[in-house]
Design a protein around this motif. Structure first.
Motif, PDB file in Angstrom:
ATOM      1  N   GLY A   8       0.811  -1.210   0.000  1.00 38.62           N
ATOM      2  CA  GLY A   8       0.000   0.000   0.000  1.00 38.62           C
ATOM      3  C   GLY A   8       0.844   1.260   0.000  1.00 38.62           C
ATOM      4  N   LEU A   9       1.941   1.258   0.777  1.00 39.98           N
ATOM      5  CA  LEU A   9       2.823   2.423   0.799  1.00 39.98           C
ATOM      6  C   LEU A   9       3.433   2.667  -0.579  1.00 39.98           C
ATOM      7  N   CYS A  10       3.890   1.609  -1.230  1.00 47.21           N
ATOM      8  CA  CYS A  10       4.471   1.759  -2.577  1.00 47.21           C
ATOM      9  C   CYS A  10       3.441   2.322  -3.555  1.00 47.21           C
ATOM     10  N   LEU A  11       2.240   1.792  -3.509  1.00 49.24           N
ATOM     11  CA  LEU A  11       1.191   2.268  -4.416  1.00 49.24           C
ATOM     12  C   LEU A  11       0.776   3.692  -4.089  1.00 49.24           C
ATOM     13  N   LEU A  12       0.697   4.018  -2.811  1.00 47.45           N
ATOM     14  CA  LEU A  12       0.320   5.365  -2.394  1.00 47.45           C
ATOM     15  C   LEU A  12       1.358   6.389  -2.837  1.00 47.45           C
ATOM     16  N   VAL A  13       2.618   6.061  -2.671  1.00 47.39           N
ATOM     17  CA  VAL A  13       3.689   6.969  -3.083  1.00 47.39           C
ATOM     18  C   VAL A  13       3.634   7.194  -4.595  1.00 47.39           C
ATOM     19  N   GLN A  14       3.428   6.135  -5.339  1.00 50.22           N
ATOM     20  CA  GLN A  14       3.331   6.257  -6.791  1.00 50.22           C
ATOM     21  C   GLN A  14       2.126   7.115  -7.189  1.00 50.22           C
ATOM     22  N   PHE A  15       1.010   6.880  -6.529  1.00 49.48           N
ATOM     23  CA  PHE A  15      -0.199   7.650  -6.808  1.00 49.48           C
ATOM     24  C   PHE A  15       0.013   9.128  -6.488  1.00 49.48           C
ATOM     25  N   ALA A  16       0.654   9.400  -5.365  1.00 50.78           N
ATOM     26  CA  ALA A  16       0.915  10.793  -4.978  1.00 50.78           C
ATOM     27  C   ALA A  16       1.816  11.481  -6.003  1.00 50.78           C
ATOM     28  N   GLY A  17       2.866  10.782  -6.444  1.00 46.81           N
ATOM     29  CA  GLY A  17       3.753  11.363  -7.451  1.00 46.81           C
ATOM     30  C   GLY A  17       3.035  11.624  -8.757  1.00 46.81           C
ATOM     31  N   ALA A  18       2.214  10.683  -9.177  1.00 45.82           N
ATOM     32  CA  ALA A  18       1.464  10.850 -10.427  1.00 45.82           C
ATOM     33  C   ALA A  18       0.408  11.942 -10.297  1.00 45.82           C
ATOM     34  N   SER A  19      -0.217  12.037  -9.144  1.00 44.02           N
ATOM     35  CA  SER A  19      -1.231  13.075  -8.936  1.00 44.02           C
ATOM     36  C   SER A  19      -0.618  14.472  -8.992  1.00 44.02           C
ATOM     37  N   ALA A  20       0.565  14.611  -8.411  1.00 48.08           N
ATOM     38  CA  ALA A  20       1.231  15.910  -8.428  1.00 48.08           C
ATOM     39  C   ALA A  20       1.615  16.313  -9.848  1.00 48.08           C
ATOM     40  N   ALA A  21       1.755  15.333 -10.715  1.00 45.67           N
ATOM     41  CA  ALA A  21       2.191  15.598 -12.080  1.00 45.67           C
ATOM     42  C   ALA A  21       1.074  15.448 -13.105  1.00 45.67           C
ATOM     43  N   ALA A  22      -0.159  15.329 -12.664  1.00 49.72           N
ATOM     44  CA  ALA A  22      -1.273  14.992 -13.561  1.00 49.72           C
ATOM     45  C   ALA A  22      -1.410  15.951 -14.738  1.00 49.72           C
ATOM     46  N   ASN A  23      -1.267  17.233 -14.510  1.00 52.65           N
ATOM     47  CA  ASN A  23      -1.417  18.202 -15.597  1.00 52.65           C
ATOM     48  C   ASN A  23      -0.354  17.982 -16.670  1.00 52.65           C
ATOM     49  N   GLY A  24       0.880  17.733 -16.251  1.00 50.94           N
ATOM     50  CA  GLY A  24       1.950  17.475 -17.212  1.00 50.94           C
ATOM     51  C   GLY A  24       1.757  16.177 -17.960  1.00 50.94           C
ATOM     52  N   ILE A  25       1.173  15.187 -17.283  1.00 47.75           N
ATOM     53  CA  ILE A  25       0.942  13.892 -17.920  1.00 47.75           C
ATOM     54  C   ILE A  25      -0.113  14.008 -19.013  1.00 47.75           C
ATOM     55  N   PRO A  35      10.953   8.814 -28.253  1.00 44.06           N
ATOM     56  CA  PRO A  35      11.935   7.935 -28.897  1.00 44.06           C
ATOM     57  C   PRO A  35      11.277   6.643 -29.383  1.00 44.06           C
ATOM     58  N   PRO A  36      11.968   5.915 -30.256  1.00 41.83           N
ATOM     59  CA  PRO A  36      11.423   4.626 -30.694  1.00 41.83           C
ATOM     60  C   PRO A  36      11.178   3.697 -29.505  1.00 41.83           C
ATOM     61  N   PHE A  37      10.209   2.839 -29.656  1.00 41.05           N
ATOM     62  CA  PHE A  37       9.852   1.833 -28.645  1.00 41.05           C
ATOM     63  C   PHE A  37       9.245   2.436 -27.383  1.00 41.05           C
ATOM     64  N   THR A  38       8.646   3.615 -27.517  1.00 44.86           N
ATOM     65  CA  THR A  38       7.912   4.201 -26.397  1.00 44.86           C
ATOM     66  C   THR A  38       6.545   3.541 -26.328  1.00 44.86           C
ATOM     67  N   PRO A  39       6.193   2.958 -25.184  1.00 45.29           N
ATOM     68  CA  PRO A  39       4.880   2.313 -25.087  1.00 45.29           C
ATOM     69  C   PRO A  39       3.767   3.356 -25.023  1.00 45.29           C
ATOM     70  N   PRO A  40       2.537   2.934 -25.252  1.00 46.16           N
ATOM     71  CA  PRO A  40       1.423   3.872 -25.115  1.00 46.16           C
ATOM     72  C   PRO A  40       1.327   4.386 -23.676  1.00 46.16           C
ATOM     73  N   ALA A  41       0.881   5.607 -23.519  1.00 44.73           N
ATOM     74  CA  ALA A  41       0.848   6.253 -22.205  1.00 44.73           C
ATOM     75  C   ALA A  41       0.039   5.462 -21.178  1.00 44.73           C
ATOM     76  N   TRP A  42      -1.053   4.824 -21.601  1.00 45.88           N
ATOM     77  CA  TRP A  42      -1.901   4.100 -20.658  1.00 45.88           C
ATOM     78  C   TRP A  42      -1.177   2.912 -20.031  1.00 45.88           C
ATOM     79  N   LEU A  43      -0.142   2.413 -20.686  1.00 44.34           N
ATOM     80  CA  LEU A  43       0.564   1.235 -20.189  1.00 44.34           C
ATOM     81  C   LEU A  43       1.461   1.537 -18.984  1.00 44.34           C
ATOM     82  N   PHE A  44       1.919   2.767 -18.869  1.00 45.27           N
ATOM     83  CA  PHE A  44       2.814   3.121 -17.770  1.00 45.27           C
ATOM     84  C   PHE A  44       2.183   2.879 -16.403  1.00 45.27           C
ATOM     85  N   GLY A  45       0.951   3.272 -16.241  1.00 37.81           N
ATOM     86  CA  GLY A  45       0.267   3.057 -14.960  1.00 37.81           C
ATOM     87  C   GLY A  45       0.146   1.587 -14.614  1.00 37.81           C
TER      88      GLY A  45
END
Length: 157
Positions: A8-25, A35-45
């Motif tokens: 839960g801590l790992c997931l919460l930290v990741q969620f907090a980091g992504a939330s702080a960056a949501a506008n940029g994402i 660059p080549p071989f960049t996966p689709p954005a939805w796959l990162f989560g």
């Protein structure tokens, strides 16, 4: 309960980091040349959810096997804590501040700390270290993506 706490801590930290960056994402990142071989954005989560879960289970195995307050587990778990902190910092720098160069520095530090954590865990549990291996491999790939985005979007010149 401790397992739920570590994961839960790992997931919460990741969620907090992504939330702080949501506008940029959602706004800035799609405008970048990738660059080549960049996966689709939805796959990162999806990938980060799996990797964070493995990282949490790995730390739980170390904590469970050794006294967390004893000298044998404390350095390994401290490295793990730094790894989690840097995981939260990277999206804030890359997406939030829109600074691929600064994010690259954080990512290189994260890669070094993650590799050190893997080695520290290996000394205590083969299974725990194997669970960290996909994260280290992914971070190498993430470094390629970060450097590629930096290069293709006028970062090195």
């Amino acid at each position: 309960m401790a397992l739920i706490g570590f994961v839960g801590l790992c997931l919460l930290v990741q969620f907090a980091g992504a939330s702080a960056a949501a506008n940029g994402i959602t706004r800035w990142y799609p405008s970048l040349r990738s660059p080549p071989f960049t996966p689709p954005a939805w796959l990162f989560g999806q990938i980060w959810t799996i990797l964070d879960s493995l990282t949490g289970v790995s730390a739980w195995l170390i904590w469970r096997r050794f006294d967390p307050w004893g000298p044998s587990a404390r350095p390994a778990l401290r490295l793990w804590g730094w790894q989690i902190a840097l995981i939260a910092l990277w999206p804030a720098i890359f997406f939030g501040l829109r600074t691929p160069a600064g994010a690259m520095l954080v990512l290189l530090g994260l890669l070094a700390v993650s590799a050190a954590t893997l080695v520290a865990f290996l000394r205590r549990s083969l299974i725990a270290s194997v669970l960290l291996l996909p994260s280290v491999v992914w971070l190498c790939y993430a470094a390629y993506l970060n450097a590629g985005l930096w290069w293709l979007n006028h970062g090195f010149g």
